[in-house]
Scaffold this motif. Structure first.
Motif, mmCIF file in Angstrom:
data_model
loop_
_atom_site.group_PDB
_atom_site.id
_atom_site.type_symbol
_atom_site.label_atom_id
_atom_site.label_comp_id
_atom_site.label_asym_id
_atom_site.label_seq_id
_atom_site.Cartn_x
_atom_site.Cartn_y
_atom_site.Cartn_z
ATOM 1 N N GLY A 19 0.780 -1.229 0.000
ATOM 2 C CA GLY A 19 0.000 0.000 0.000
ATOM 3 C C GLY A 19 0.812 1.280 0.000
ATOM 4 N N ALA A 20 2.124 1.194 -0.046
ATOM 5 C CA ALA A 20 2.944 2.410 -0.077
ATOM 6 C C ALA A 20 2.797 3.098 -1.430
ATOM 7 N N GLY A 21 2.958 4.411 -1.415
ATOM 8 C CA GLY A 21 2.837 5.194 -2.648
ATOM 9 C C GLY A 21 4.089 5.100 -3.503
ATOM 10 N N ILE A 22 4.281 3.961 -4.124
ATOM 11 C CA ILE A 22 5.462 3.718 -4.952
ATOM 12 C C ILE A 22 4.993 3.454 -6.375
ATOM 13 N N PRO A 23 5.574 4.153 -7.360
ATOM 14 C CA PRO A 23 5.142 3.946 -8.752
ATOM 15 C C PRO A 23 5.344 2.504 -9.202
ATOM 16 N N ALA A 24 4.530 2.080 -10.153
ATOM 17 C CA ALA A 24 4.675 0.729 -10.720
ATOM 18 C C ALA A 24 6.065 0.581 -11.329
#
Length: 196
Positions: free
Chosen positions: A159-164
């Motif tokens: 769920g961390a805001g890390i780009p694909a």
């Protein structure tokens, strides 16, 4: 080891792929916010002697990984292209001309010379590949980069805001084994230089 490409980047930027777009580093605090990723970072850190939650260390790692990829590409291009042209030329000349020569001796001489030339080109290609792929210091760099990629993917799934696809490069399936003895030698050399 800092290339001009890396010097032109912003404070927290790196190049995710050879010739690719500039990517902003995802902070260690974002990764550490996912408990599974934090645990994976700690385990991997012990395994490959690296702090995956230290932003400065990770940024340096990713920039060096990009330089390593550039070096491998340049070496492969410098030796692979001549090998391909010489090999293709030898095969085409054999298929179009040499196989139709009347004497077997001439064909044998051609095959011997062509084999020797292609063999020499192949030797230089393999020597260059082994120098880059087989270097234990570079393998340590790749092993750490691969672990970081795995940790980032765990954090993204958590769920961390890390780009694909962050950090936007492959997993280094080959030549990414960690060599503790090479890591110790590099650390002691750099520590010696820092003291002077």
């Amino acid at each position: 080891m800092d290339t001009s490409e890396n010097r032109d980047l912003g404070a927290w930027e790196f190049i995710g792929r050879r010739g690719g777009e500039v990517v902003t580093l995802v902070r260690g605090s974002v990764i550490a916010a996912v408990p599974e990723a934090k645990q994976a970072a700690e385990r991997a850190g012990e395994e490959v002697r690296f702090d995956f939650l230290d932003d400065d260390a990770v940024l340096t790692l990713l920039r060096r990984r990009h330089e390593d990829e550039e070096d491998m590409f340049r070496a492969g291009f410098a030796h692979g292209v001549p090998l391909a042209f010489v090999g293709l030329g030898a095969v085409l000349y054999w298929g179009g001309v040499a196989q139709y020569w009347e004497t077997a001796a001439n064909r044998t001489v051609y095959l011997a010379v062509a084999t020797a030339v292609v063999g020499i080109q192949l030797f230089f290609f393999l020597r260059s590949a082994m120098a880059h792929w087989g270097d234990p210091v570079r393998q340590n760099l790749r092993a750490r980069a691969r672990k970081y990629r795995e940790i980032a993917h765990i954090a993204r799934r958590g769920g961390a805001g890390i780009p694909a696809h962050y950090p936007h490069y492959g997993p280094y399936p080959f030549a990414a084994r960690f060599h503790p003895e090479a890591d110790t030698a590099v650390r002691s050399e750099s520590e010696g230089r820092d003291e002077h």
